[in-house]
Design a protein around this motif. Structure first.
Motif, mmCIF file in Angstrom:
data_model
loop_
_atom_site.group_PDB
_atom_site.id
_atom_site.type_symbol
_atom_site.label_atom_id
_atom_site.label_comp_id
_atom_site.label_asym_id
_atom_site.label_seq_id
_atom_site.Cartn_x
_atom_site.Cartn_y
_atom_site.Cartn_z
ATOM 1 N N HIS A 165 32.055 18.713 -16.516
ATOM 2 C CA HIS A 165 30.831 18.755 -15.992
ATOM 3 C C HIS A 165 30.313 20.111 -16.256
ATOM 4 O O HIS A 165 29.056 20.460 -16.353
ATOM 5 C CB HIS A 165 30.557 18.330 -14.398
ATOM 6 C CG HIS A 165 29.216 18.763 -13.920
ATOM 7 N ND1 HIS A 165 28.000 18.123 -14.405
ATOM 8 C CD2 HIS A 165 28.862 19.668 -12.992
ATOM 9 C CE1 HIS A 165 27.116 18.631 -13.533
ATOM 10 N NE2 HIS A 165 27.573 19.505 -12.930
ATOM 11 N N TYR A 166 31.147 21.224 -15.990
ATOM 12 C CA TYR A 166 30.637 22.681 -16.121
ATOM 13 C C TYR A 166 31.009 22.972 -17.817
ATOM 14 O O TYR A 166 31.176 24.390 -18.088
ATOM 15 C CB TYR A 166 31.331 23.530 -15.431
ATOM 16 C CG TYR A 166 30.893 23.235 -13.863
ATOM 17 C CD1 TYR A 166 29.802 23.481 -13.494
ATOM 18 C CD2 TYR A 166 31.525 22.663 -13.088
ATOM 19 C CE1 TYR A 166 29.239 23.346 -12.282
ATOM 20 C CE2 TYR A 166 31.300 22.471 -11.649
ATOM 21 C CZ TYR A 166 29.842 22.682 -11.288
ATOM 22 O OH TYR A 166 29.530 22.535 -10.042
ATOM 23 N N PHE A 218 28.800 19.467 -7.579
ATOM 24 C CA PHE A 218 29.009 18.041 -8.444
ATOM 25 C C PHE A 218 30.099 17.286 -7.680
ATOM 26 O O PHE A 218 29.931 16.151 -8.001
ATOM 27 C CB PHE A 218 29.324 18.761 -9.784
ATOM 28 C CG PHE A 218 29.748 17.358 -10.841
ATOM 29 C CD1 PHE A 218 28.832 16.580 -11.320
ATOM 30 C CD2 PHE A 218 31.092 17.331 -10.858
ATOM 31 C CE1 PHE A 218 29.012 15.782 -12.096
ATOM 32 C CE2 PHE A 218 31.198 15.960 -11.667
ATOM 33 C CZ PHE A 218 30.429 15.242 -12.234
ATOM 34 N N THR A 222 29.529 13.426 -6.615
ATOM 35 C CA THR A 222 29.938 12.470 -7.601
ATOM 36 C C THR A 222 31.455 11.654 -7.095
ATOM 37 O O THR A 222 31.319 10.529 -7.432
ATOM 38 C CB THR A 222 30.386 13.137 -8.766
ATOM 39 O OG1 THR A 222 29.153 13.955 -9.388
ATOM 40 C CG2 THR A 222 30.618 12.329 -10.111
#
Ligand SMILES: C[S@@+](CC[C@H](N)C(=O)[O-])C[C@H]1O[C@@H](n2cnc3c(N)ncnc32)[C@H](O)[C@@H]1O
Length: 260
Positions: A165-166, A218, A222
């Motif tokens: 995600h990063y 996140f 999630t």
């Protein structure tokens, strides 16, 4: 940190204690790698040095004329300074911001850092400017972690998704050689070596980490918090030896390269 870097493993007391365990588990691989290098004719930079275990290894094994550890965390730098008895320097610095202090260096080393950086190819290209002609870049990262045991599989799937995600790669050790080549380095050596690490050791590392990264925005949005709680409990049981699991197959990758 600049360049939208996001280090999700933190610098709490627990994170710092985890890095001491990490250093224990990986001291044999790093020592073997450094012992295979010729002595450093000049200064050495340890990027993302944490509490300074790797910085100490570099000083002891390669005898550079100076050895400086750089870390973005003020707490890590403070701890590294307080911990070491060796003539090392530690400086608070985001390594995505150039120039490096005291550069050019004859050795730029980083262990378990590239995995936490976005745009790693760009970082590698930038770091070349901090390397003296003929100087060496030495990187150590994980290439794979394999287990048949569901708790480990779930842990790795979550961390991989969080890092992805990063724009980071949990298993960047599998790609370092091509990244270095793309960044314009000439490879001297590269290898991935497999080694079974006792499940209890790996579980202790992961259980110490999970409560930190599970608080990431996140991760909170999630992942299933109940599952992560149960996962932590299970990893703690494995760490304590109350649950048995087979060793985790860990692939440690290294690259030694120089400016082309
Ligand atoms: C997993 S630890 C590894 C520490 C040490 N290299 C070792 O192997 O024992 C990663 C370290 O990189 C640091 N770090 C992460 N992103 C950084 C950045 N952009 N600049 C400098 N340090 C960074 C963290 O603060 C942490 O201390």
């Amino acid at each position: 940190m600049s360049n939208q870097q996001n280090y999700t493993f933190g610098d709490s007391e627990r994170a710092i204690e985890r890095l001491a365990w990490l250093a224990e588990v990986f001291a044999p691989t790093s020592t073997r790698l450094l012992d295979g290098l010729s002595k450093v004719d000049g200064g050495a930079l340890d990027l993302g040095c944490g509490p300074g275990y790797t910085t100490e290894l570099i000083h002891q094994r390669l005898a550079p004329t100076w050895t400086i550890g750089l870390d973005a965390s003020a707490r890590m730098v403070e701890l590294a300074r307080a911990r070491t008895q060796l003539p090392l320097q530690f400086i608070e610095r985001d390594v995505t911001a150039l120039p490096f202090p005291a550069a050019p260096a004859a050795l730029i080393y980083a262990r378990f850092l590239l995995t936490h950086l976005t745009a790693p190819a760009q970082r590698l290209r930038d770091w070349a400017a901090g390397l003296a002609p003929g100087g060496r870049l030495v990187l150590e990262e994980t290439a794979f972690m394999r287990s048949e045991y569901p708790a480990f599989q779930s842990y790795y799937a979550h961390v991989q998704a969080l890092q992805a995600h990063y724009g980071q790669n949990m298993l960047i050790g599998a790609h370092m050689a091509e990244l270095c080549q793309a960044a314009g380095y000439a490879q001297i050596d590269a290898k991935v070596a497999e080694r079974p690490v006792p499940a209890a050791q790996m579980a202790r590392l992961h259980a110490a980490n999970l409560p930190t990264w599970s608080q990431d925005p996140f991760a909170r949005a999630t992942f299933d918090a109940k599952h992560l709680h149960e996962l932590t409990e299970e990893l703690l049981e494995i760490a304590a030896g109350r649950l048995s699991a087979p060793p985790v197959s860990v692939g440690s990758g290294y690259v030694i390269a120089t400016r082309a």
